[in-house]
Design a protein around this motif. Structure first.
Motif, mmCIF file in Angstrom:
data_model
loop_
_atom_site.group_PDB
_atom_site.id
_atom_site.type_symbol
_atom_site.label_atom_id
_atom_site.label_comp_id
_atom_site.label_asym_id
_atom_site.label_seq_id
_atom_site.Cartn_x
_atom_site.Cartn_y
_atom_site.Cartn_z
ATOM 1 N N ARG A 1 11.405 129.356 -4.159
ATOM 2 C CA ARG A 1 12.241 128.498 -4.990
ATOM 3 C C ARG A 1 12.045 127.047 -4.575
ATOM 4 N NH1 ARG A 1 16.075 132.823 -3.805
ATOM 5 N NH2 ARG A 1 16.253 134.064 -5.673
ATOM 6 N N ASP A 2 12.070 126.167 -5.541
ATOM 7 C CA ASP A 2 11.898 124.747 -5.268
ATOM 8 C C ASP A 2 13.175 124.000 -5.592
ATOM 9 O OD1 ASP A 2 9.238 124.908 -4.398
ATOM 10 O OD2 ASP A 2 8.511 124.926 -6.459
ATOM 11 N N PHE A 3 14.202 124.190 -4.765
ATOM 12 C CA PHE A 3 15.457 123.482 -4.961
ATOM 13 C C PHE A 3 15.346 122.083 -4.388
ATOM 14 C CE2 PHE A 3 17.303 127.877 -4.699
ATOM 15 C CZ PHE A 3 17.709 127.932 -6.014
ATOM 16 N N MET A 4 15.957 121.132 -5.082
ATOM 17 C CA MET A 4 15.978 119.756 -4.594
ATOM 18 C C MET A 4 17.429 119.293 -4.564
ATOM 19 S SD MET A 4 12.761 118.103 -6.631
ATOM 20 C CE MET A 4 13.007 116.521 -5.867
ATOM 21 N N GLU A 5 17.749 118.413 -3.633
ATOM 22 C CA GLU A 5 19.088 117.866 -3.538
ATOM 23 C C GLU A 5 19.470 117.215 -4.862
ATOM 24 O OE1 GLU A 5 21.649 114.703 -0.880
ATOM 25 O OE2 GLU A 5 19.720 115.429 -0.152
ATOM 26 N N GLY A 6 20.681 117.514 -5.316
ATOM 27 C CA GLY A 6 21.190 116.943 -6.557
ATOM 28 C C GLY A 6 20.843 117.763 -7.792
#
Length: 70
Positions: A25-30
């Motif tokens: 998964r490529d989660f990013m802050e915000g």
């Protein structure tokens, strides 16, 4: 991978393990992600988004509908 004793993993070993634990998964802050509320505390919702641990989000973030009230 790591040395023979297995006590000194390399930077690449750590990166590989981290990527495996995140399941690609490529989660990013915000970023907005979907999850399931699995519990409620006094001021927080406990949310499972499929990572190792659940997250805590302030119930205020859900907009309880009291905008505009004095």
């Amino acid at each position: 991978m790591a040395d023979d004793a297995g006590l000194n993993p390399s930077r690449d070993d750590f990166a590989t393990l981290l990527n495996e634990s995140l399941g690609g998964r490529d989660f990013m802050e915000g970023q907005v992600v979907k999850g399931t509320i699995v519990g409620l505390e006094k001021d927080f919702a406990i949310i499972d988004v499929g990572l190792k641990t659940e997250g805590r989000v302030s119930i205020k973030e859900f907009g309880a509908g009291d905008e505009g009230k004095p």
